[in-house]
Design a protein around this motif. Structure first.
Motif, mmCIF file in Angstrom:
data_model
loop_
_atom_site.group_PDB
_atom_site.id
_atom_site.type_symbol
_atom_site.label_atom_id
_atom_site.label_comp_id
_atom_site.label_asym_id
_atom_site.label_seq_id
_atom_site.Cartn_x
_atom_site.Cartn_y
_atom_site.Cartn_z
ATOM 1 N N ASP A 199 -4.295 3.526 -0.414
ATOM 2 C CA ASP A 199 -4.099 2.087 -0.288
ATOM 3 C C ASP A 199 -3.761 1.359 -1.584
ATOM 4 O O ASP A 199 -3.716 0.122 -1.601
ATOM 5 C CB ASP A 199 -5.344 1.459 0.352
ATOM 6 N N HIS A 246 -9.988 0.253 0.816
ATOM 7 C CA HIS A 246 -9.137 1.381 0.410
ATOM 8 C C HIS A 246 -9.689 2.639 1.060
ATOM 9 O O HIS A 246 -10.899 2.813 1.177
ATOM 10 C CB HIS A 246 -9.133 1.536 -1.108
ATOM 11 N N PRO A 292 -1.536 -0.414 -4.399
ATOM 12 C CA PRO A 292 -0.289 -1.153 -4.212
ATOM 13 C C PRO A 292 0.877 -0.559 -5.012
ATOM 14 O O PRO A 292 1.602 -1.260 -5.715
ATOM 15 C CB PRO A 292 -0.653 -2.567 -4.685
ATOM 16 N N ARG A 301 0.850 -1.195 0.000
ATOM 17 C CA ARG A 301 0.000 0.000 0.000
ATOM 18 C C ARG A 301 0.884 1.242 0.000
ATOM 19 O O ARG A 301 1.943 1.256 0.614
ATOM 20 C CB ARG A 301 -0.919 0.013 1.225
#
Length: 181
Positions: A81, A137, A83, A12
């Motif tokens: 959040d 998220h 990746p 994240r």
């Protein structure tokens, strides 16, 4: 796709990578932001999610506590959040300092607030559409009151707007909504 989300679950961008933490943007947190569509930290409605998950309709927002000497407001919406190493920008809106909020669906290119709205893929708001299975998220709506307007038009990139804000933030506030697939 859900398998990929599960594999990336621990990757994240994080809170520290938000614009909120950028150098030169620190200011008193005297601006209060609310939404009739979701509580701070609560889930955002599906209609606010990006296509084809939702209707890609920006939520209604209201705020107070903007200093009288503000010359422009900048709203930045980021997903902390994703990746990746940096959050994805879902909208940057340069707004009139006299506003006390925006209505549902107002954060669109050519809408009531002009073309000063940009995001990572398009002009206008780009709603949540996280990777399925990645977990919740957090979408952080950050409002900055500036002592001067940011020059330029809607072709500005989000990074250019942030650079122009440095040293000019009078006050700020934030609201966080969540979305999960």
């Amino acid at each position: 796709m859900a398998r990929l989300g599960h594999l990336l679950r621990n990757r994240r961008a994080g809170e520290d990578s938000l614009t909120w933490r950028a150098d030169g943007l620190d200011a008193p947190e005297t601006v209060s932001i609310t939404s009739p569509d979701f509580a701070d930290g609560g889930p955002m409605p599906q209609r606010t999610a990006g296509h084809p998950v939702g209707d890609n309709v920006s939520p209604a927002l209201a705020w107070s506590g903007v200093p009288a000497e503000a010359r422009q407001l900048v709203l930045i919406v980021e997903d902390r959040d994703v990746p990746f190493s940096r959050p994805i920008v879902h909208a940057v809106a340069r707004l009139d300092p006299e506003l006390t909020g925006v209505d549902t669906g107002d954060l669109v290119s050519g809408g009531p607030h002009g073309d000063g709205i940009i995001s990572f893929r398009q002009k206008g708001y780009h709603g949540p559409r996280p990777i399925p299975g990645h977990g919740p998220h957090h979408y952080v709506f950050q409002l900055y009151a500036l002592d001067r307007p940011i020059p330029g038009d809607a072709t500005l990139r989000p990074a250019t707007v942030v650079d122009a804000m440095r040293g000019h933030v009078l006050a700020r506030g934030r609201l966080t909504g969540t979305y999960e697939r």
